[in-house]
Design an enzyme around this catalytic site. Structure first.
Site, PDB file in Angstrom:
ATOM      1  N   GLU A  89       0.866  -1.176   0.000  1.00  0.00           N
ATOM      2  CA  GLU A  89       0.000   0.000   0.000  1.00  0.00           C
ATOM      3  C   GLU A  89       0.902   1.225   0.000  1.00  0.00           C
ATOM      4  O   GLU A  89       1.781   1.352   0.855  1.00  0.00           O
ATOM      5  CB  GLU A  89      -0.928   0.049   1.219  1.00  0.00           C
ATOM      6  CG  GLU A  89      -1.863   1.260   1.148  1.00  0.00           C
ATOM      7  CD  GLU A  89      -2.767   1.480   2.365  1.00  0.00           C
ATOM      8  OE1 GLU A  89      -3.666   2.331   2.286  1.00  0.00           O
ATOM      9  OE2 GLU A  89      -2.569   0.808   3.403  1.00  0.00           O
ATOM     10  N   GLU A 111       4.970   4.736   3.451  1.00  0.00           N
ATOM     11  CA  GLU A 111       4.482   6.054   3.862  1.00  0.00           C
ATOM     12  C   GLU A 111       5.687   6.986   3.910  1.00  0.00           C
ATOM     13  O   GLU A 111       6.733   6.612   4.427  1.00  0.00           O
ATOM     14  CB  GLU A 111       3.789   5.934   5.234  1.00  0.00           C
ATOM     15  CG  GLU A 111       3.460   7.216   5.933  1.00  0.00           C
ATOM     16  CD  GLU A 111       2.599   8.179   5.107  1.00  0.00           C
ATOM     17  OE1 GLU A 111       1.535   7.798   4.596  1.00  0.00           O
ATOM     18  OE2 GLU A 111       3.050   9.354   4.967  1.00  0.00           O
ATOM     19  N   ASP A 118      -3.149  11.750  -1.978  1.00  0.00           N
ATOM     20  CA  ASP A 118      -3.187  13.222  -2.009  1.00  0.00           C
ATOM     21  C   ASP A 118      -3.653  13.697  -3.386  1.00  0.00           C
ATOM     22  O   ASP A 118      -3.167  13.216  -4.411  1.00  0.00           O
ATOM     23  CB  ASP A 118      -1.790  13.798  -1.732  1.00  0.00           C
ATOM     24  CG  ASP A 118      -1.303  13.447  -0.329  1.00  0.00           C
ATOM     25  OD1 ASP A 118      -2.123  12.959   0.476  1.00  0.00           O
ATOM     26  OD2 ASP A 118      -0.112  13.647  -0.040  1.00  0.00           O
ATOM     27  N   LYS A 173      -3.675  21.317  -8.194  1.00  0.00           N
ATOM     28  CA  LYS A 173      -3.193  22.223  -9.248  1.00  0.00           C
ATOM     29  C   LYS A 173      -2.713  21.430 -10.467  1.00  0.00           C
ATOM     30  O   LYS A 173      -1.977  20.442 -10.325  1.00  0.00           O
ATOM     31  CB  LYS A 173      -2.024  23.061  -8.734  1.00  0.00           C
ATOM     32  CG  LYS A 173      -2.445  24.066  -7.665  1.00  0.00           C
ATOM     33  CD  LYS A 173      -1.347  25.085  -7.439  1.00  0.00           C
ATOM     34  CE  LYS A 173      -1.840  26.129  -6.463  1.00  0.00           C
ATOM     35  NZ  LYS A 173      -1.153  26.081  -5.181  1.00  0.00           N
ATOM     36  N   THR A 196     -10.517   2.223   5.136  1.00  0.00           N
ATOM     37  CA  THR A 196      -9.350   2.932   5.663  1.00  0.00           C
ATOM     38  C   THR A 196      -9.854   4.012   6.631  1.00  0.00           C
ATOM     39  O   THR A 196     -11.053   4.281   6.717  1.00  0.00           O
ATOM     40  CB  THR A 196      -8.556   3.599   4.526  1.00  0.00           C
ATOM     41  OG1 THR A 196      -9.227   4.798   4.133  1.00  0.00           O
ATOM     42  CG2 THR A 196      -8.395   2.692   3.320  1.00  0.00           C
ATOM     43  N   GLU A 197      -8.920   4.655   7.308  1.00  0.00           N
ATOM     44  CA  GLU A 197      -9.303   5.739   8.227  1.00  0.00           C
ATOM     45  C   GLU A 197     -10.046   6.841   7.474  1.00  0.00           C
ATOM     46  O   GLU A 197     -11.095   7.314   7.914  1.00  0.00           O
ATOM     47  CB  GLU A 197      -8.068   6.347   8.904  1.00  0.00           C
ATOM     48  CG  GLU A 197      -7.524   5.549  10.082  1.00  0.00           C
ATOM     49  CD  GLU A 197      -6.479   4.524   9.679  1.00  0.00           C
ATOM     50  OE1 GLU A 197      -6.294   4.271   8.463  1.00  0.00           O
ATOM     51  OE2 GLU A 197      -5.848   3.944  10.604  1.00  0.00           O
ATOM     52  N   TYR A 198      -9.515   7.238   6.312  1.00  0.00           N
ATOM     53  CA  TYR A 198     -10.157   8.303   5.531  1.00  0.00           C
ATOM     54  C   TYR A 198     -11.520   7.868   5.023  1.00  0.00           C
ATOM     55  O   TYR A 198     -12.465   8.642   5.002  1.00  0.00           O
ATOM     56  CB  TYR A 198      -9.264   8.702   4.344  1.00  0.00           C
ATOM     57  CG  TYR A 198      -8.329   9.846   4.663  1.00  0.00           C
ATOM     58  CD1 TYR A 198      -7.305   9.687   5.593  1.00  0.00           C
ATOM     59  CD2 TYR A 198      -8.454  11.079   4.038  1.00  0.00           C
ATOM     60  CE1 TYR A 198      -6.439  10.713   5.896  1.00  0.00           C
ATOM     61  CE2 TYR A 198      -7.590  12.125   4.334  1.00  0.00           C
ATOM     62  CZ  TYR A 198      -6.587  11.934   5.257  1.00  0.00           C
ATOM     63  OH  TYR A 198      -5.729  12.965   5.558  1.00  0.00           O
ATOM     64  N   GLU A 199     -11.604   6.623   4.603  1.00  0.00           N
ATOM     65  CA  GLU A 199     -12.864   6.096   4.062  1.00  0.00           C
ATOM     66  C   GLU A 199     -13.966   6.152   5.122  1.00  0.00           C
ATOM     67  O   GLU A 199     -15.099   6.548   4.830  1.00  0.00           O
ATOM     68  CB  GLU A 199     -12.638   4.649   3.604  1.00  0.00           C
ATOM     69  CG  GLU A 199     -13.796   4.021   2.875  1.00  0.00           C
ATOM     70  CD  GLU A 199     -13.376   2.693   2.241  1.00  0.00           C
ATOM     71  OE1 GLU A 199     -12.179   2.365   2.252  1.00  0.00           O
ATOM     72  OE2 GLU A 199     -14.254   1.990   1.727  1.00  0.00           O
TER      73      GLU A 199
END
Ligand code: SAH
Length: 227
Positions: A43, A68, A123, A127, A199-202
């Protein structure tokens, strides 16, 4: 991800033997690191580690490596791993961690050494001039192509529709990968959601009512059927 400088991060990561130091020295020798020839799944941008730790518990016959780039973030995953190992009264044998930028991934893995790459809530780099930094850009797809097995896949989840649309276009335009799975509402797509680990974000985004998008891309020429 909000970053804080956590002074003890470096020493905790140094002490943890599952954090692989000088990872490029193990290029082409990951089987030796794990002591078996099970497939390796990675991952990229593992964040706090919930997803990969759950996968590693579920699938003891697969080796997992979490990558990471920030030590302060990886610290959280390593702490979670250490707490879990304490609860289980033995360390999970099939997981390792690397603190590095994914840009260097071809220095760490040899061709065909990785069977699956997970990208979760990467991320967005909104831009246009930063598009090449997105982990699903054609530049990164070319790196993934170099390390994946011939039937290797990339699985990408995000709540960010702009990033997702960009990623779908990058895969469609790619001479290296083809789309084999696509959903714009993962949690309501029973076949794509089967076995899903959040996941944590999910958890954060879906509990706020947002839809999660997911794509699966396979290396071209593999047995997986294009959609
Ligand atoms: N996958 C986790 C975290 C998502 S946030 C989750 O879904 O909850 C994205 C993470 O990717 C951040 O922790 C960020 O530091 C990491 N990241 C972004 N670009 C990276 C890169 N080039 N190499 C390694 N990690 C990266």
């Amino acid at each position: 991800m909000r970053l804080r400088n956590i002074p003890r991060a470096e020493s905790v990561l140094r002490e943890c033997k599952e954090v692989v130091k000088n990872a490029s020295e193990h290029q082409n020798h990951w089987k030796k690191v794990f002591g078996n020839d099970h497939p390796v799944h990675i991952e990229i941008g593992m964040g706090k580690g919930q997803f990969l730790l759950a996968l590693a518990r579920r699938n003891p016959e697969i080796n997992y490596i979490g990558i990471e780039r920030y030590s302060s973030v990886l610290l959280r995953a390593v702490e979670k791993y250490e707490n879990l190992s304490a609860d289980m009264q033995k360390p999970l044998p099939n997981i390792r961690f690397i603190c590095m930028d994914a840009r260097e991934i071809t220095e760490v893995f040899a061709p065909g050494e990785v069977e699956k790459i997970y990208l979760n809530f990467s991320d967005p780099w909104p831009k246009a001039r930063h598009a090449r930094r997105r982990l699903t850009s054609s530049d990164f797809l070319a790196l993934y192509d170099q390390i994946l097995t011939s039937d290797g896949t990339v699985e990408f989840k995000t709540d960010n529709r702009v990033l997702f649309d960009f990623s779908v276009e990058e895969v469609k335009a790619s001479s290296l990968f083809e789309l084999t799975g696509l959903t714009y509402d993962l949690h309501h797509d029973s076949s794509m959601n089967a076995g899903n680990i959040m996941t944590e974000y999910e958890e954060k985004f879906s509990s706020a009512g947002g839809a999660i998008c997911k794509l699966v891309a396979a290396r071209k020429g593999s047995a997986a059927g294009c959609i």
